[in-house]
Design a protein around this motif. Sequence first.
Motif, PDB file in Angstrom:
ATOM      1  N   GLU A  94      52.771  29.100  31.044  1.00  0.00           N
ATOM      2  CA  GLU A  94      53.229  28.941  29.656  1.00  0.00           C
ATOM      3  C   GLU A  94      54.512  28.098  29.641  1.00  0.00           C
ATOM      4  O   GLU A  94      55.510  28.486  30.250  1.00  0.00           O
ATOM      5  CB  GLU A  94      53.491  30.333  29.064  1.00  0.00           C
ATOM      6  N   THR A  95      54.466  26.952  28.956  1.00  0.00           N
ATOM      7  CA  THR A  95      55.680  26.138  28.800  1.00  0.00           C
ATOM      8  C   THR A  95      55.725  25.493  27.408  1.00  0.00           C
ATOM      9  O   THR A  95      56.135  24.350  27.278  1.00  0.00           O
ATOM     10  CB  THR A  95      55.758  24.998  29.861  1.00  0.00           C
ATOM     11  N   SER A  96      55.291  26.232  26.366  1.00  0.00           N
ATOM     12  CA  SER A  96      55.186  25.559  25.063  1.00  0.00           C
ATOM     13  C   SER A  96      56.520  25.373  24.346  1.00  0.00           C
ATOM     14  O   SER A  96      56.646  24.529  23.476  1.00  0.00           O
ATOM     15  CB  SER A  96      54.233  26.327  24.150  1.00  0.00           C
ATOM     16  N   ALA A 101      41.354  30.416  39.374  1.00  0.00           N
ATOM     17  CA  ALA A 101      41.304  29.597  38.154  1.00  0.00           C
ATOM     18  C   ALA A 101      42.716  29.524  37.572  1.00  0.00           C
ATOM     19  O   ALA A 101      43.537  30.419  37.815  1.00  0.00           O
ATOM     20  CB  ALA A 101      40.355  30.212  37.128  1.00  0.00           C
ATOM     21  N   ILE A 102      42.965  28.461  36.824  1.00  0.00           N
ATOM     22  CA  ILE A 102      44.292  28.303  36.202  1.00  0.00           C
ATOM     23  C   ILE A 102      44.120  28.120  34.700  1.00  0.00           C
ATOM     24  O   ILE A 102      43.244  27.382  34.246  1.00  0.00           O
ATOM     25  CB  ILE A 102      45.050  27.093  36.812  1.00  0.00           C
ATOM     26  N   ALA A 103      44.954  28.830  33.938  1.00  0.00           N
ATOM     27  CA  ALA A 103      45.004  28.637  32.483  1.00  0.00           C
ATOM     28  C   ALA A 103      46.410  28.171  32.140  1.00  0.00           C
ATOM     29  O   ALA A 103      47.390  28.686  32.679  1.00  0.00           O
ATOM     30  CB  ALA A 103      44.699  29.945  31.762  1.00  0.00           C
ATOM     31  N   VAL A 104      46.488  27.169  31.261  1.00  0.00           N
ATOM     32  CA  VAL A 104      47.790  26.641  30.864  1.00  0.00           C
ATOM     33  C   VAL A 104      47.800  26.460  29.359  1.00  0.00           C
ATOM     34  O   VAL A 104      46.777  26.110  28.768  1.00  0.00           O
ATOM     35  CB  VAL A 104      48.085  25.301  31.598  1.00  0.00           C
ATOM     36  N   THR A 105      48.952  26.698  28.739  1.00  0.00           N
ATOM     37  CA  THR A 105      49.056  26.446  27.296  1.00  0.00           C
ATOM     38  C   THR A 105      48.937  24.949  27.047  1.00  0.00           C
ATOM     39  O   THR A 105      49.733  24.172  27.582  1.00  0.00           O
ATOM     40  CB  THR A 105      50.435  26.918  26.764  1.00  0.00           C
ATOM     41  N   MET A 131      50.450  36.305  28.745  1.00  0.00           N
ATOM     42  CA  MET A 131      49.571  36.086  27.585  1.00  0.00           C
ATOM     43  C   MET A 131      48.579  34.958  27.859  1.00  0.00           C
ATOM     44  O   MET A 131      47.426  35.016  27.429  1.00  0.00           O
ATOM     45  CB  MET A 131      50.404  35.789  26.320  1.00  0.00           C
ATOM     46  N   ILE A 132      49.027  33.964  28.616  1.00  0.00           N
ATOM     47  CA  ILE A 132      48.154  32.825  28.919  1.00  0.00           C
ATOM     48  C   ILE A 132      47.165  33.196  30.030  1.00  0.00           C
ATOM     49  O   ILE A 132      45.987  32.836  29.989  1.00  0.00           O
ATOM     50  CB  ILE A 132      49.011  31.586  29.288  1.00  0.00           C
TER      51      ILE A 132
END
Length: 349
Positions: free
Chosen positions: A10-12, A77-81, A314-315
């Motif tokens: 998360e870096t939004s 797996a990777i999830a990113v904002t 959360m991400i």
Amino acid sequence: MHTPLVLGIETSCDETGLALVRGLDLLVDVTASSMDDHARFGGIVPEVASRAHLEAFEPTLNHALEQAGVALSEVDAIAVTSGPGLVGSLTVGVAAAKSLAFGLGVPLYGVNHVLGHVAVDALVHGPFPPVFIGLVVSGGHTSLLLVRDIATDVVELGQTLDDAAGEAFDKVGRLLGLPYPGGPHVDRLAQDGDRTSFAFPRGLSRPKDQAVHAYNFSFSGLKTAVARVVESFEDAATQVPAADIAASFSEAVADVLIAKTVAACREHEVDTVVIGGGFSANSRLRALAAERFAEAGITLRLPPVRYCTDNGAMIAALGSAVVASGLEPSPWDFTTDSAMELTQVLAST
Ligand code: KG4
Ligand code: ZN
């Protein structure tokens, strides 16, 4: 079968958040914040936030891996904002995520930050029921959602037409001469005030608003009403009753958020509400929600404050739900989307 280990990034905005989730198990959640660098400017400075993500990313990742006792090579797996948020900040996270996913040879999912604020609750309170109402309240968003599946079936019932709840608090904080971000300061001040001192307006709550705006919000009229009250005391050269104003204002915001959420539950015959987003740290919202939802026979799921503000968990949680749903990874050329729609769970090109 092996449950995939998902790294969430998360870096939004101003928080660099990294977390590891396996299924609904949160292994680690580490956050570095650059808020102290912005506070003196009275708002987030995008260039400063982007640079801070670059500095914080690698140490935060290593810290997370170390704390979880996991090697980077174990990530499945990777999830990113990928949005919504500040373009520069999002770009740092997405570029880092692409590099990691490419190097590791694992799928990459660009996910929606706002939905992450709802998804994280499953790590705290367990699997979601088949249908629930989600209320996302943050510095940038105020949205009411009908959720059947956080990864595949989210309908937006309404949203704010002007300021977000947290944003309104930050602006009222400024009116009352409090430091940035005003939200937590107004909250603290409100605890010493009288909630009934001022009858501030509840936006879009008149009978005539029901047809089109039953589930939309508006906080700009409320903010103007607060400004007028503050001015009237200043003009009269009398001390501004800041605590009473903060308490009455907090009451108006919490009241309208909860009233519309209860109405949405009734109309859609839903008996569970999940609240998420930075503003759900607000003490009056938490107390009034507990009271009103109990009265209405609605189960309230509200994560602890540390999972309400921006974080990697959360991400990772939303990534884990997306992986479990078998959705295709985002294409390699996906970009950031500062205004990503709520109905869009995953980034596309
Ligand atoms: O979700 P978040 O961390 O960032 C966004 O995605 O916007 O939310 C931050 C917002 C800020 O406007 C902050 O002032 C507000 O949430 N906030 C609060 C409280 N804690 C954070 N507002 C009122 N009361 C609080 N206790
Ligand atoms: Zn947020």
